[in-house]
Design an enzyme around this catalytic site. Structure first.
Site, PDB file in Angstrom:
ATOM      1  N   VAL A   1       5.037  -0.603   7.476  1.00 58.23           N
ATOM      2  CA  VAL A   1       5.110  -0.344   6.034  1.00 58.23           C
ATOM      3  C   VAL A   1       6.562  -0.084   5.618  1.00 58.23           C
ATOM      4  O   VAL A   1       7.072  -0.698   4.675  1.00 58.23           O
ATOM      5  CB  VAL A   1       4.208   0.857   5.649  1.00 58.23           C
ATOM      6  CG1 VAL A   1       4.448   1.269   4.203  1.00 58.23           C
ATOM      7  CG2 VAL A   1       2.739   0.485   5.862  1.00 58.23           C
TER       8      VAL A   1
ATOM      9  N   LYS B   1      16.716   2.164  18.423  1.00 57.06           N
ATOM     10  CA  LYS B   1      16.064   1.213  17.506  1.00 57.06           C
ATOM     11  C   LYS B   1      16.930   0.971  16.280  1.00 57.06           C
ATOM     12  O   LYS B   1      16.986  -0.137  15.744  1.00 57.06           O
ATOM     13  CB  LYS B   1      14.689   1.748  17.086  1.00 57.06           C
ATOM     14  CG  LYS B   1      13.649   1.643  18.177  1.00 57.06           C
ATOM     15  CD  LYS B   1      12.279   2.036  17.675  1.00 57.06           C
ATOM     16  CE  LYS B   1      11.260   1.922  18.814  1.00 57.06           C
ATOM     17  NZ  LYS B   1       9.965   2.496  18.491  1.00 57.06           N
TER      18      LYS B   1
ATOM     19  N   THR C   1       0.761   8.425  10.039  1.00 53.68           N
ATOM     20  CA  THR C   1      -0.190   9.527   9.867  1.00 53.68           C
ATOM     21  C   THR C   1      -1.396   9.245  10.772  1.00 53.68           C
ATOM     22  O   THR C   1      -2.486   8.944  10.302  1.00 53.68           O
ATOM     23  CB  THR C   1      -0.661   9.640   8.397  1.00 53.68           C
ATOM     24  OG1 THR C   1      -1.120   8.346   7.953  1.00 53.68           O
ATOM     25  CG2 THR C   1       0.440  10.112   7.492  1.00 53.68           C
TER      26      THR C   1
ATOM     27  N   THR D   1      -0.382   6.501   4.235  1.00 58.12           N
ATOM     28  CA  THR D   1      -1.751   6.851   3.840  1.00 58.12           C
ATOM     29  C   THR D   1      -1.975   8.314   4.177  1.00 58.12           C
ATOM     30  O   THR D   1      -1.916   8.703   5.342  1.00 58.12           O
ATOM     31  CB  THR D   1      -2.756   5.969   4.596  1.00 58.12           C
ATOM     32  OG1 THR D   1      -2.405   4.612   4.332  1.00 58.12           O
ATOM     33  CG2 THR D   1      -4.174   6.232   4.142  1.00 58.12           C
TER      34      THR D   1
ATOM     35  N   PHE E   1      -0.641  -1.680   0.447  1.00 59.76           N
ATOM     36  CA  PHE E   1      -1.848  -2.435   0.807  1.00 59.76           C
ATOM     37  C   PHE E   1      -1.549  -3.624   1.713  1.00 59.76           C
ATOM     38  O   PHE E   1      -2.378  -4.515   1.856  1.00 59.76           O
ATOM     39  CB  PHE E   1      -2.575  -2.898  -0.464  1.00 59.76           C
ATOM     40  CG  PHE E   1      -2.971  -1.751  -1.357  1.00 59.76           C
ATOM     41  CD1 PHE E   1      -4.057  -0.955  -1.032  1.00 59.76           C
ATOM     42  CD2 PHE E   1      -2.229  -1.438  -2.488  1.00 59.76           C
ATOM     43  CE1 PHE E   1      -4.421   0.123  -1.830  1.00 59.76           C
ATOM     44  CE2 PHE E   1      -2.579  -0.363  -3.293  1.00 59.76           C
ATOM     45  CZ  PHE E   1      -3.682   0.416  -2.972  1.00 59.76           C
TER      46      PHE E   1
ATOM     47  N   ARG F   1      -1.031  -6.058   4.925  1.00 65.43           N
ATOM     48  CA  ARG F   1      -1.699  -6.238   6.215  1.00 65.43           C
ATOM     49  C   ARG F   1      -0.673  -6.656   7.257  1.00 65.43           C
ATOM     50  O   ARG F   1       0.254  -7.410   6.928  1.00 65.43           O
ATOM     51  CB  ARG F   1      -2.746  -7.362   6.119  1.00 65.43           C
ATOM     52  CG  ARG F   1      -3.956  -7.023   5.323  1.00 65.43           C
ATOM     53  CD  ARG F   1      -4.692  -8.275   4.926  1.00 65.43           C
ATOM     54  NE  ARG F   1      -3.844  -9.114   4.061  1.00 65.43           N
ATOM     55  CZ  ARG F   1      -4.185 -10.330   3.632  1.00 65.43           C
ATOM     56  NH1 ARG F   1      -5.311 -10.864   4.008  1.00 65.43           N
ATOM     57  NH2 ARG F   1      -3.380 -11.014   2.847  1.00 65.43           N
TER      58      ARG F   1
ATOM     59  N   LEU G   1     -15.207 -11.303   5.142  1.00 64.10           N
ATOM     60  CA  LEU G   1     -16.597 -11.559   5.531  1.00 64.10           C
ATOM     61  C   LEU G   1     -16.620 -12.327   6.853  1.00 64.10           C
ATOM     62  O   LEU G   1     -17.573 -13.052   7.117  1.00 64.10           O
ATOM     63  CB  LEU G   1     -17.306 -12.370   4.442  1.00 64.10           C
ATOM     64  CG  LEU G   1     -17.745 -11.611   3.185  1.00 64.10           C
ATOM     65  CD1 LEU G   1     -18.451 -12.547   2.212  1.00 64.10           C
ATOM     66  CD2 LEU G   1     -18.675 -10.443   3.537  1.00 64.10           C
TER      67      LEU G   1
ATOM     68  N   CYS H   1      -4.974   1.124  11.041  1.00 70.98           N
ATOM     69  CA  CYS H   1      -5.323   1.610   9.696  1.00 70.98           C
ATOM     70  C   CYS H   1      -6.814   1.887   9.519  1.00 70.98           C
ATOM     71  O   CYS H   1      -7.210   3.019   9.284  1.00 70.98           O
ATOM     72  CB  CYS H   1      -4.844   0.617   8.655  1.00 70.98           C
ATOM     73  SG  CYS H   1      -3.104   0.264   8.826  1.00 70.98           S
TER      74      CYS H   1
ATOM     75  N   LYS I   1      -5.383  -8.226  15.893  1.00 66.99           N
ATOM     76  CA  LYS I   1      -5.572  -9.372  14.999  1.00 66.99           C
ATOM     77  C   LYS I   1      -4.447 -10.365  15.280  1.00 66.99           C
ATOM     78  O   LYS I   1      -3.497 -10.031  15.985  1.00 66.99           O
ATOM     79  CB  LYS I   1      -5.572  -8.926  13.532  1.00 66.99           C
ATOM     80  CG  LYS I   1      -4.272  -8.279  13.074  1.00 66.99           C
ATOM     81  CD  LYS I   1      -4.303  -7.907  11.612  1.00 66.99           C
ATOM     82  CE  LYS I   1      -4.124  -9.120  10.738  1.00 66.99           C
ATOM     83  NZ  LYS I   1      -3.910  -8.775   9.322  1.00 66.99           N
TER      84      LYS I   1
HETATM   85  C1  UGA Z   1      -5.484  -3.121   6.539  1.00 65.14           C
HETATM   86  C2  UGA Z   1      -5.741  -3.497   5.068  1.00 65.14           C
HETATM   87  O1  UGA Z   1      -6.286  -4.811   4.997  1.00 65.14           O
HETATM   88  C3  UGA Z   1      -4.462  -3.425   4.250  1.00 65.14           C
HETATM   89  O2  UGA Z   1      -4.744  -3.683   2.884  1.00 65.14           O
HETATM   90  C4  UGA Z   1      -3.861  -2.019   4.395  1.00 65.14           C
HETATM   91  O3  UGA Z   1      -2.619  -1.923   3.714  1.00 65.14           O
HETATM   92  C5  UGA Z   1      -3.633  -1.725   5.875  1.00 65.14           C
HETATM   93  O4  UGA Z   1      -4.882  -1.823   6.586  1.00 65.14           O
HETATM   94  C6  UGA Z   1      -3.077  -0.322   5.973  1.00 65.14           C
HETATM   95  O5  UGA Z   1      -3.788   0.622   5.583  1.00 65.14           O
HETATM   96  O6  UGA Z   1      -1.907  -0.145   6.315  1.00 65.14           O
HETATM   97  P1  UGA Z   1      -4.454  -4.376   8.672  1.00 65.14           P
HETATM   98  O7  UGA Z   1      -5.094  -3.287   9.453  1.00 65.14           O
HETATM   99  O8  UGA Z   1      -3.036  -4.700   8.916  1.00 65.14           O
HETATM  100  O9  UGA Z   1      -4.599  -4.095   7.089  1.00 65.14           O
HETATM  101  O10 UGA Z   1      -5.256  -5.740   8.953  1.00 65.14           O
HETATM  102  P2  UGA Z   1      -6.554  -6.426   8.358  1.00 65.14           P
HETATM  103  O11 UGA Z   1      -6.243  -7.828   8.119  1.00 65.14           O
HETATM  104  O12 UGA Z   1      -7.138  -5.662   7.244  1.00 65.14           O
HETATM  105  O13 UGA Z   1      -7.552  -6.357   9.598  1.00 65.14           O
HETATM  106  C7  UGA Z   1      -8.099  -5.128  10.049  1.00 65.14           C
HETATM  107  C8  UGA Z   1      -9.158  -5.404  11.085  1.00 65.14           C
HETATM  108  O14 UGA Z   1     -10.297  -6.005  10.487  1.00 65.14           O
HETATM  109  C9  UGA Z   1      -8.715  -6.364  12.189  1.00 65.14           C
HETATM  110  O15 UGA Z   1      -9.218  -5.906  13.417  1.00 65.14           O
HETATM  111  C10 UGA Z   1      -9.352  -7.672  11.805  1.00 65.14           C
HETATM  112  O16 UGA Z   1      -9.587  -8.520  12.892  1.00 65.14           O
HETATM  113  C11 UGA Z   1     -10.656  -7.176  11.203  1.00 65.14           C
HETATM  114  N1  UGA Z   1     -11.275  -8.130  10.260  1.00 65.14           N
HETATM  115  C12 UGA Z   1     -10.646  -8.468   9.103  1.00 65.14           C
HETATM  116  C13 UGA Z   1     -12.520  -8.646  10.556  1.00 65.14           C
HETATM  117  O17 UGA Z   1     -13.137  -8.353  11.608  1.00 65.14           O
HETATM  118  N2  UGA Z   1     -13.099  -9.503   9.667  1.00 65.14           N
HETATM  119  C14 UGA Z   1     -12.493  -9.868   8.501  1.00 65.14           C
HETATM  120  O18 UGA Z   1     -13.090 -10.651   7.718  1.00 65.14           O
HETATM  121  C15 UGA Z   1     -11.232  -9.330   8.220  1.00 65.14           C
END
Ligand code: UGA
Length: 430
Positions: free
Chosen positions: A11, A35, A86, A121, A151, A153, A249, A259, A320
């Site tokens: 972030v 770093k 956090t 957060t 927000f 990712r 989905l 997160c 991911k």
């Molecule tokens: C998430 C939120 O999407 C962001 O909006 C937020 O800013 C961030 O947390 C945060 O609080 O800092 P992030 O954790 O980076 O982002 O990644 P995501 O793409 O949201 O994926 C989270 C998890 O959900 C991963 O394990 C991913 O594989 C899984 N996922 C996502 C699924 O299993 N299915 C989906 O359709 C989407």
């Protein structure tokens, strides 16, 4: 404008890169000298596509200034963003020690009017806690508090920050609101102007809702497996309804990362400490945990019911695609479960190998995907990392001991894989 951003994780660093690219002068305040030295050379402490170039570009013209020195950064800046970690405490509560440490430093160096913004957060009420700390350390400081949750990712951090759906500005001060509107002026997205507590809640509610959506689709996928329906078509058909929406989905091994797990637990905890039992969130967490055990069951079934001594290959260790972050990664937890049952595990990840070495002992780290698959009785492809789609699955049949693939995120076409001769098991697909 001059800004200070405390914390150089996903972030902090992305915000520093984007704000400097928009023309602000940004101090990226860090605590680790090694770093910081690397960042000054344009070497990032994290892997995030495209970020390095933006950091280098702005570093070269002096608009992005990595520093360990709070004094210059804070005294020069009109706005200080707190972007430190956090993490979860064992109770599920958010650990605010990094916030407290950062605020103590910021407080000492406030000179003229400054807006202190929580971007990390943080539990509802944290801005008030920060205000008190600052007042205690520096009673004459002129400042206002605000909350601007982030927000982005991981893996698409740059794009998400440059093209936000909304910019939430929570503050009870008109002056702070004006300044923050000016900071974000060049970014698109609707402005949500609200009070601090509502802004803090928007962040938790958003992450908890997305996690709920994923746990819901994972349960639908599990029922699809029982009744012979196809989750891909089901999710597509559902997602076309605008009230549902097509994003988040995708069924899989459950949500992970730094997160969702911590924020869902923290919100559950916040509710509990405020005398409210948020039953739905508890179920969302349970479903998510079970999803990982289901994956282990699929691997076990693929080898006939006993994992002891079986060679298993796991591709992708990160939580991911396009990230080297392995925090709360489903793949890592599944590997631990496989090892516990006596399996011999070979792993490969395009960028998360280094991070994984400390977390995983007793596995073989293969130099590439093909080597990881050598002699495998089952291959588990944990996430939807694009480069694995293009592997030559036809030739890889000669590398493995048995062509069995468990696809944790339905990235490959089951019919095509079966035509190639693979025993293929997805999530929620017939
Ligand atoms: C998430 C939120 O999407 C962001 O909006 C937020 O800013 C961030 O947390 C945060 O609080 O800092 P992030 O954790 O980076 O982002 O990644 P995501 O793409 O949201 O994926 C989270 C998890 O959900 C991963 O394990 C991913 O594989 C899984 N996922 C996502 C699924 O299993 N299915 C989906 O359709 C989407």
């Amino acid at each position: 404008m001059k800004l200070a951003i405390v914390g150089a994780g996903y972030v902090g660093l992305t915000s520093a890169a984007v704000f400097s690219d928009l023309g602000h002068t940004v101090y990226a305040v860090m605590r680790n000298r090694a770093k910081m030295n690397k960042l000054q050379q344009g070497d990032l402490p994290i892997y995030e596509p495209g970020l390095e170039e933006v950091v280098r570009r702005n570093g070269a013209v002096g608009r992005l200034i990595p520093t360990l020195d709070y004094s210059e950064a804070v005294s020069e800046s009109e706005v200080v963003f707190l972007c430190v970690g956090t993490p979860s405490l064992p109770s599920g509560e958010a650990d605010l020690s990094q916030i407290d440490t950062a605020v103590a430093e910021v407080a000492k160096h406030l000179q003229s009017y400054t807006v202190i913004v929580n971007k990390s957060t943080v539990p509802i009420g944290t801005a008030e806690r920060v205000r008190k700390i600052v007042k205690e350390i520096n009673p004459s400081a002129q400042f206002d508090m605000a909350s601007c949750p982030e927000f982005l990712r991981e893996g698409t951090a740059l794009k998400d920050t440059l093209e936000p759906d909304r910019v939430v500005i929570g503050t009870n001060s008109r002056r702070a609101q004006e300044l923050l509107l000016a900071v974000h002026e060049k970014l698109p997205g609707e402005r949500v102007l609200t009070d601090i507590k509502s802004a803090e809640m928007i962040k938790y509610a958003s992450n908890a809702f997305l996690a709920t959506k994923i746990s819901f689709i994972n349960e639908i996928a599990n029922v699809c497996e029982q009744v012979g329906a196809d989750i891909k078509d089901v999710a597509y058909g559902m997602g076309l309804d605008k009230r549902i929406g097509k994003y988040f989905l995708d069924a899989g091994l459950g949500w992970g990362g730094s997160c969702f797990p911590k924020d869902v637990r923290a919100l559950h905890n916040i509710a509990l400490t405020n005398d409210y039992d948020f039953k739905l969130l508890k179920a969302v967490i349970d479903v998510n945990n079970d999803q990982r055990y289901r994956a282990v069951t699929k691997v076990r079934q693929a080898v006939g019911g006993n994992l002891d001594g079986q060679e298993i290959a796991v591709l992708v260790l990160a939580f991911k695609p396009d990230t080297d972050d392995i925090r709360d990664s489903p793949a890592i937890q599944i590997i631990h479960l496989l090892l516990k049952e006596g399996a011999r595990v070979r792993v490969y990840d395009p960028v998360a190998m280094e991070n994984s070495r400390q977390k995983l002992s007793g596995v073989v780290f293969a130099p590439d995907a093909t080597s990881a698959l050598e002699g495998a009785m089952v291959v588990l492809l944990a996430t939807e990392w694009g480069e694995f789609k293009d592997l030559d699955w036809q030739s890889l049949k000669q590398v493995v001991a048995a062509p069995r693939l468990i696809n944790g995120r339905n990235m490959l076409d089951p019919i095509k894989m079966r035509t190639l001769g693979w025993h293929y098991v997805g999530v929620g697909r017939p």
